[in-house]
Design a protein around this motif. Structure first.
Motif, PDB file in Angstrom:
ATOM      1  N   ARG A 254       0.846  -1.178   0.000  1.00  0.00           N
ATOM      2  CA  ARG A 254       0.000   0.000   0.000  1.00  0.00           C
ATOM      3  C   ARG A 254       0.883   1.229   0.000  1.00  0.00           C
ATOM      4  O   ARG A 254       2.105   1.125   0.185  1.00  0.00           O
ATOM      5  CB  ARG A 254      -0.959   0.023   1.190  1.00  0.00           C
ATOM      6  N   PHE A 255       0.293   2.396  -0.190  1.00  0.00           N
ATOM      7  CA  PHE A 255       1.079   3.617  -0.241  1.00  0.00           C
ATOM      8  C   PHE A 255       0.212   4.800   0.144  1.00  0.00           C
ATOM      9  O   PHE A 255      -1.017   4.710   0.165  1.00  0.00           O
ATOM     10  CB  PHE A 255       1.639   3.853  -1.655  1.00  0.00           C
ATOM     11  N   GLY A 256       0.872   5.913   0.481  1.00  0.00           N
ATOM     12  CA  GLY A 256       0.202   7.205   0.544  1.00  0.00           C
ATOM     13  C   GLY A 256      -0.348   7.675   1.864  1.00  0.00           C
ATOM     14  O   GLY A 256      -0.731   8.835   1.972  1.00  0.00           O
ATOM     15  N   LEU A 257      -0.418   6.823   2.885  1.00  0.00           N
ATOM     16  CA  LEU A 257      -0.975   7.287   4.149  1.00  0.00           C
ATOM     17  C   LEU A 257       0.039   8.156   4.878  1.00  0.00           C
ATOM     18  O   LEU A 257       1.232   7.857   4.886  1.00  0.00           O
ATOM     19  CB  LEU A 257      -1.385   6.107   5.034  1.00  0.00           C
ATOM     20  N   PRO A 258      -0.412   9.245   5.513  1.00  0.00           N
ATOM     21  CA  PRO A 258       0.528  10.145   6.191  1.00  0.00           C
ATOM     22  C   PRO A 258       1.137   9.498   7.421  1.00  0.00           C
ATOM     23  O   PRO A 258       0.531   8.634   8.056  1.00  0.00           O
ATOM     24  CB  PRO A 258      -0.342  11.342   6.564  1.00  0.00           C
ATOM     25  N   MET A 259       2.342   9.924   7.758  1.00  0.00           N
ATOM     26  CA  MET A 259       3.023   9.386   8.925  1.00  0.00           C
ATOM     27  C   MET A 259       2.475   9.984  10.220  1.00  0.00           C
ATOM     28  O   MET A 259       2.423   9.336  11.246  1.00  0.00           O
ATOM     29  CB  MET A 259       4.524   9.659   8.828  1.00  0.00           C
TER      30      MET A 259
ATOM     31  N   ASP B  12      -5.521   0.146 -11.566  1.00  0.00           N
ATOM     32  CA  ASP B  12      -5.907  -1.063 -10.838  1.00  0.00           C
ATOM     33  C   ASP B  12      -4.819  -1.437  -9.827  1.00  0.00           C
ATOM     34  O   ASP B  12      -4.063  -0.591  -9.364  1.00  0.00           O
ATOM     35  CB  ASP B  12      -6.217  -2.204 -11.807  1.00  0.00           C
ATOM     36  N   ASP B  13      -4.716  -2.725  -9.483  1.00  0.00           N
ATOM     37  CA  ASP B  13      -3.785  -3.128  -8.425  1.00  0.00           C
ATOM     38  C   ASP B  13      -2.403  -3.512  -8.943  1.00  0.00           C
ATOM     39  O   ASP B  13      -1.561  -3.979  -8.180  1.00  0.00           O
ATOM     40  CB  ASP B  13      -4.369  -4.286  -7.612  1.00  0.00           C
TER      41      ASP B  13
ATOM     42  N   SER C 262      -5.110  -2.602  -2.805  1.00  0.00           N
ATOM     43  CA  SER C 262      -6.362  -2.119  -3.392  1.00  0.00           C
ATOM     44  C   SER C 262      -5.998  -1.417  -4.696  1.00  0.00           C
ATOM     45  O   SER C 262      -4.826  -1.134  -4.939  1.00  0.00           O
ATOM     46  CB  SER C 262      -7.074  -1.135  -2.447  1.00  0.00           C
ATOM     47  N   PRO C 263      -6.986  -1.118  -5.544  1.00  0.00           N
ATOM     48  CA  PRO C 263      -6.656  -0.369  -6.756  1.00  0.00           C
ATOM     49  C   PRO C 263      -5.890   0.911  -6.433  1.00  0.00           C
ATOM     50  O   PRO C 263      -6.172   1.583  -5.429  1.00  0.00           O
ATOM     51  CB  PRO C 263      -8.029  -0.071  -7.364  1.00  0.00           C
ATOM     52  N   ALA C 264      -4.930   1.251  -7.275  1.00  0.00           N
ATOM     53  CA  ALA C 264      -4.113   2.445  -7.032  1.00  0.00           C
ATOM     54  C   ALA C 264      -4.970   3.692  -6.935  1.00  0.00           C
ATOM     55  O   ALA C 264      -4.684   4.597  -6.139  1.00  0.00           O
ATOM     56  CB  ALA C 264      -3.087   2.591  -8.154  1.00  0.00           C
ATOM     57  N   SER C 265      -6.035   3.764  -7.720  1.00  0.00           N
ATOM     58  CA  SER C 265      -6.913   4.931  -7.661  1.00  0.00           C
ATOM     59  C   SER C 265      -7.564   5.076  -6.289  1.00  0.00           C
ATOM     60  O   SER C 265      -7.734   6.187  -5.784  1.00  0.00           O
ATOM     61  CB  SER C 265      -7.988   4.828  -8.742  1.00  0.00           C
ATOM     62  N   THR C 266      -7.916   3.949  -5.657  1.00  0.00           N
ATOM     63  CA  THR C 266      -8.523   3.983  -4.328  1.00  0.00           C
ATOM     64  C   THR C 266      -7.509   4.422  -3.279  1.00  0.00           C
ATOM     65  O   THR C 266      -7.810   5.254  -2.407  1.00  0.00           O
ATOM     66  CB  THR C 266      -9.088   2.600  -3.964  1.00  0.00           C
ATOM     67  N   LEU C 267      -6.299   3.870  -3.341  1.00  0.00           N
ATOM     68  CA  LEU C 267      -5.261   4.245  -2.380  1.00  0.00           C
ATOM     69  C   LEU C 267      -4.891   5.714  -2.523  1.00  0.00           C
ATOM     70  O   LEU C 267      -4.649   6.408  -1.524  1.00  0.00           O
ATOM     71  CB  LEU C 267      -4.029   3.361  -2.582  1.00  0.00           C
ATOM     72  N   PHE C 268      -4.835   6.207  -3.761  1.00  0.00           N
ATOM     73  CA  PHE C 268      -4.515   7.616  -3.980  1.00  0.00           C
ATOM     74  C   PHE C 268      -5.623   8.505  -3.410  1.00  0.00           C
ATOM     75  O   PHE C 268      -5.352   9.530  -2.786  1.00  0.00           O
ATOM     76  CB  PHE C 268      -4.328   7.881  -5.472  1.00  0.00           C
ATOM     77  N   ASP C 269      -6.860   8.117  -3.612  1.00  0.00           N
ATOM     78  CA  ASP C 269      -8.002   8.863  -3.081  1.00  0.00           C
ATOM     79  C   ASP C 269      -7.947   8.909  -1.555  1.00  0.00           C
ATOM     80  O   ASP C 269      -8.169   9.966  -0.946  1.00  0.00           O
ATOM     81  CB  ASP C 269      -9.297   8.215  -3.557  1.00  0.00           C
TER      82      ASP C 269
END
Length: 220
Positions: free
Chosen positions: A39-44, A72-73, A93-100
């Motif tokens: 996964r990616f993108g969640l703030p620290m 997608d994933d 999860s799909p990259a679009s969902t993780l980015f959102d």
């Protein structure tokens, strides 16, 4: 006559062994390679606390638009004009969902300055943000080299007539709209999946932080 049954039995035994071997081979070939999810993108840092006073700005974030090849994933890699998906790794999860989710988290860290209106909340938001991601890839300068993760997104912030006229009905064309293109290139430390994922994580948090801060500045 004595040898014929033995020969027939031998043929049957050999045929049976061949069938078992073929089935065994099919079983081995159909076994998928192990895939690690990331996964990616969640703030620290933790989201900022919401004070007693309401945030001065309210924004509605429309559903993010993403390029089909990267939404997608699968993890997209690009070398010149060639594209391929990185083997043995997928997004959880799909990259679009993780980015959102990452974009919403960036705004949640600024809850004292801006509030994100839920997509199912009633009412017309004063500000509407549309983010269109046009590039989301690991870009290789040469085969086998450590790639740069490149993310490009176009953000459009539109103020609704209610914000401009204090609630009075005015024509939609009188609303204000501003737009900006954001680009982040984050080098991976090496050509390994874990390093590439870390670069995606850093780049996503970086660009979404920029978008959130720009929205606050532009919406004042």
């Amino acid at each position: 006559m004595i040898n014929r049954p033995v020969v027939r039995f031998s043929f049957r035994l050999a045929a049976g062994v061949a069938v078992l071997a073929a089935l065994g081979g099919c079983s081995l070939l159909s076994t998928p390679d192990p895939v690690q999810n990331y996964r990616f993108g969640l703030p620290m840092e933790a989201p900022s606390a919401i004070g007693d006073a309401p945030a001065p700005l309210t924004v509605s974030i429309r559903r993010i638009e993403f390029p089909e090849a990267a939404g997608d994933d699968r993890i997209l890699g690009v070398t010149g004009l060639e594209t391929a998906y990185i083997g043995g790794a997928r997004w959880v999860s799909p990259a679009s969902t993780l980015f959102d989710d990452s974009l919403k988290a960036a705004f949640a860290n600024r809850a004292d300055r801006i509030r994100v209106l839920g997509r199912r909340e009633p009412g017309t938001p004063p500000l509407v943000l549309q983010v269109t991601v046009t590039t989301f890839e690991a870009r290789y300068a040469a085969p086998g080299a450590a790639p740069d993760v490149v993310i490009t997104a176009r953000a459009q912030l539109r103020s609704t007539p209610e914000r401009q006229a204090g609630g009075a009905a005015i024509r939609p064309e009188q609303g204000r709209s501003v737009e900006r293109v954001f680009t982040v290139a984050q080098p991976a430390s090496e050509n390994r999946v874990s390093a590439i994922v870390a670069a995606f994580d850093t780049a996503t948090r970086d660009i979404n932080t920029q978008i959130a801060d720009w929205t606050i500045q532009s919406g004042r």
